[in-house]
Design a protein around this motif. Structure first.
Motif, mmCIF file in Angstrom:
data_model
loop_
_atom_site.group_PDB
_atom_site.id
_atom_site.type_symbol
_atom_site.label_atom_id
_atom_site.label_comp_id
_atom_site.label_asym_id
_atom_site.label_seq_id
_atom_site.Cartn_x
_atom_site.Cartn_y
_atom_site.Cartn_z
ATOM 1 N N PRO A 96 21.834 156.749 -29.737
ATOM 2 C CA PRO A 96 21.069 156.666 -30.980
ATOM 3 C C PRO A 96 21.089 157.975 -31.769
ATOM 4 O O PRO A 96 21.154 159.053 -31.206
ATOM 5 N N ILE A 97 21.043 157.832 -33.086
ATOM 6 C CA ILE A 97 20.887 159.011 -33.945
ATOM 7 C C ILE A 97 19.399 159.318 -34.062
ATOM 8 O O ILE A 97 18.549 158.505 -33.719
ATOM 9 N N VAL A 98 19.098 160.513 -34.551
ATOM 10 C CA VAL A 98 17.740 160.974 -34.845
ATOM 11 C C VAL A 98 16.804 160.730 -33.656
ATOM 12 O O VAL A 98 15.715 160.180 -33.785
ATOM 13 N N LYS A 99 17.261 161.171 -32.481
ATOM 14 C CA LYS A 99 16.448 161.074 -31.264
ATOM 15 C C LYS A 99 16.807 162.268 -30.388
ATOM 16 O O LYS A 99 17.980 162.580 -30.207
ATOM 17 N N ASP A 100 15.813 162.959 -29.842
ATOM 18 C CA ASP A 100 16.080 164.097 -28.969
ATOM 19 C C ASP A 100 16.749 163.624 -27.685
ATOM 20 O O ASP A 100 16.281 162.685 -27.028
ATOM 21 N N LEU A 101 17.859 164.282 -27.346
ATOM 22 C CA LEU A 101 18.651 163.967 -26.153
ATOM 23 C C LEU A 101 18.952 165.258 -25.400
ATOM 24 O O LEU A 101 18.881 166.343 -25.970
ATOM 25 N N ILE A 102 19.324 165.134 -24.145
ATOM 26 C CA ILE A 102 19.699 166.302 -23.342
ATOM 27 C C ILE A 102 21.216 166.357 -23.202
ATOM 28 O O ILE A 102 21.848 165.371 -22.807
ATOM 29 N N VAL A 103 21.785 167.519 -23.515
ATOM 30 C CA VAL A 103 23.208 167.793 -23.318
ATOM 31 C C VAL A 103 23.316 168.745 -22.140
ATOM 32 O O VAL A 103 22.599 169.747 -22.087
ATOM 33 N N ARG A 104 24.213 168.427 -21.197
ATOM 34 C CA ARG A 104 24.435 169.309 -20.042
ATOM 35 C C ARG A 104 25.932 169.466 -19.800
ATOM 36 O O ARG A 104 26.702 168.544 -20.033
ATOM 37 N N SER A 119 30.264 167.097 -17.901
ATOM 38 C CA SER A 119 29.217 167.131 -18.918
ATOM 39 C C SER A 119 28.578 165.757 -19.017
ATOM 40 O O SER A 119 29.144 164.761 -18.554
ATOM 41 N N GLU A 120 27.392 165.728 -19.636
ATOM 42 C CA GLU A 120 26.740 164.449 -19.865
ATOM 43 C C GLU A 120 25.739 164.567 -21.004
ATOM 44 O O GLU A 120 25.268 165.659 -21.335
ATOM 45 N N LEU A 121 25.419 163.414 -21.561
ATOM 46 C CA LEU A 121 24.414 163.280 -22.595
ATOM 47 C C LEU A 121 23.450 162.201 -22.119
ATOM 48 O O LEU A 121 23.876 161.071 -21.838
ATOM 49 N N THR A 122 22.172 162.549 -21.993
ATOM 50 C CA THR A 122 21.178 161.620 -21.472
ATOM 51 C C THR A 122 19.921 161.603 -22.342
ATOM 52 O O THR A 122 19.743 162.457 -23.212
ATOM 53 N N SER A 123 19.042 160.660 -22.025
ATOM 54 C CA SER A 123 17.714 160.646 -22.629
ATOM 55 C C SER A 123 16.961 161.872 -22.124
ATOM 56 O O SER A 123 17.355 162.493 -21.130
ATOM 57 N N LEU A 124 15.871 162.222 -22.790
ATOM 58 C CA LEU A 124 15.088 163.406 -22.403
ATOM 59 C C LEU A 124 14.623 163.339 -20.953
ATOM 60 O O LEU A 124 14.601 164.349 -20.259
ATOM 61 N N ASP A 125 14.253 162.151 -20.484
ATOM 62 C CA ASP A 125 13.777 162.018 -19.105
ATOM 63 C C ASP A 125 14.910 161.854 -18.099
ATOM 64 O O ASP A 125 14.672 161.772 -16.902
ATOM 65 N N GLY A 126 16.157 161.810 -18.582
ATOM 66 C CA GLY A 126 17.318 161.679 -17.708
ATOM 67 C C GLY A 126 17.550 160.274 -17.194
ATOM 68 O O GLY A 126 18.494 160.031 -16.440
ATOM 69 N N GLU A 127 16.739 159.328 -17.603
ATOM 70 C CA GLU A 127 16.845 157.943 -17.114
ATOM 71 C C GLU A 127 18.018 157.182 -17.733
ATOM 72 O O GLU A 127 18.563 156.284 -17.100
ATOM 73 N N ILE A 128 18.369 157.506 -18.972
ATOM 74 C CA ILE A 128 19.458 156.794 -19.645
ATOM 75 C C ILE A 128 20.653 157.730 -19.785
ATOM 76 O O ILE A 128 20.555 158.796 -20.389
ATOM 77 N N LEU A 129 21.782 157.330 -19.217
ATOM 78 C CA LEU A 129 23.036 158.074 -19.364
ATOM 79 C C LEU A 129 23.813 157.446 -20.512
ATOM 80 O O LEU A 129 24.178 156.267 -20.452
ATOM 81 N N TYR A 130 24.044 158.227 -21.554
ATOM 82 C CA TYR A 130 24.792 157.734 -22.704
ATOM 83 C C TYR A 130 26.284 158.004 -22.546
ATOM 84 O O TYR A 130 27.100 157.115 -22.730
ATOM 85 N N VAL A 131 26.624 159.250 -22.221
ATOM 86 C CA VAL A 131 28.035 159.641 -22.114
ATOM 87 C C VAL A 131 28.191 160.583 -20.934
ATOM 88 O O VAL A 131 27.376 161.477 -20.726
ATOM 89 N N LYS A 132 29.252 160.385 -20.172
ATOM 90 C CA LYS A 132 29.621 161.295 -19.070
ATOM 91 C C LYS A 132 31.043 161.764 -19.374
ATOM 92 O O LYS A 132 31.894 160.976 -19.787
ATOM 93 N N GLY A 133 31.290 163.056 -19.181
ATOM 94 C CA GLY A 133 32.612 163.584 -19.487
ATOM 95 C C GLY A 133 33.096 164.584 -18.463
ATOM 96 O O GLY A 133 32.310 165.114 -17.669
ATOM 97 N N GLU A 134 34.401 164.798 -18.473
ATOM 98 C CA GLU A 134 34.990 165.852 -17.655
ATOM 99 C C GLU A 134 36.091 166.513 -18.466
ATOM 100 O O GLU A 134 36.670 165.900 -19.364
ATOM 101 N N GLY A 135 36.333 167.767 -18.141
ATOM 102 C CA GLY A 135 37.358 168.487 -18.865
ATOM 103 C C GLY A 135 37.990 169.566 -18.008
ATOM 104 O O GLY A 135 37.366 170.099 -17.099
ATOM 105 N N THR A 136 39.241 169.828 -18.302
ATOM 106 C CA THR A 136 39.960 170.943 -17.709
ATOM 107 C C THR A 136 40.302 171.884 -18.853
ATOM 108 O O THR A 136 40.800 171.452 -19.896
ATOM 109 N N PHE A 137 39.994 173.156 -18.653
ATOM 110 C CA PHE A 137 40.174 174.155 -19.694
ATOM 111 C C PHE A 137 41.115 175.240 -19.204
ATOM 112 O O PHE A 137 40.956 175.743 -18.089
ATOM 113 N N HIS A 138 42.078 175.575 -20.043
ATOM 114 C CA HIS A 138 43.068 176.608 -19.735
ATOM 115 C C HIS A 138 42.480 177.968 -20.102
ATOM 116 O O HIS A 138 42.014 178.159 -21.232
#
Length: 177
Positions: A96-104, A119-138
């Motif tokens: 959702p837009i215009v809603k506080d979320l946690i980025v980690r 990395s992940e993007l979740t609801s403030l309470d951590g109960e809802i996982l919106y996006v999970k990601g992984e990355g390799t950086f050179h």
């Protein structure tokens, strides 16, 4: 000379960076705050309406960009200048837009000239996982670190990288190498 490590992404980058720049009118203006105790980037973020994909939901490309920037900023907080090598995302739920979320973002391992992160993007309470990601950086050699990249903060940024690496090298000892 400064002797404390960085805690915000904008401490090294230029002011018009799309991810962290405070003077980019279209940018994300995200903080990319490093939390020492957890050894990760973690902050609250609220996507504004201009980042709509489907009405009332964040565009997937913008979500990917924010998490890519979070992982890249984490590398800086760990003492590395990097370029994204590969990354992937699983979109679990419309964000959702215009809603506080946690980025980690947190480190997984370092191997030679690469850093692997999640990395992940979740609801403030951590109960809802919106996006999970992984990355390799050179990891880039120091010669790629320039005034252009730092927006004139090269001396400070170079010092911060060394301080960050010195203070946070132990974080890779806690995780799989």
């Amino acid at each position: 000379m400064r002797d404390t490590p960085s805690f915000h992404g904008s401490e090294i980058h230029h002011d018009t960076c799309f991810g962290c720049g405070k003077n980019n009118p279209l940018g994300l203006k995200a903080d990319f705050t490093f939390h020492e105790k957890e050894g990760e980037v973690r902050f609250i973020y609220n996507f504004q309406e201009m980042y709509n994909g489907a009405p009332s939901f964040v565009h997937g490309g913008v979500l990917s960009t924010l998490l890519d920037e979070a992982m890249g900023s984490l590398c800086f907080h760990l003492g590395y200048i990097v370029m994204t090598d590969t990354m992937g995302f699983k979109f679990h739920k419309a964000t959702p837009i215009v809603k506080d979320l946690i980025v980690r973002a947190w480190p997984i391992r370092k191997a030679k000239r690469k850093v692997m992160l999640e990395s992940e993007l979740t609801s403030l309470d951590g109960e809802i996982l919106y996006v999970k990601g992984e990355g390799t950086f050179h990891i880039l050699p120091p010669r790629f670190f320039s005034e252009k990249l730092t927006g004139g903060k090269n001396k400070l940024a170079t010092e911060l990288l060394e301080i960050n690496k010195k203070h946070r090298a132990h974080l890779f000892d806690r995780i799989e190498q």
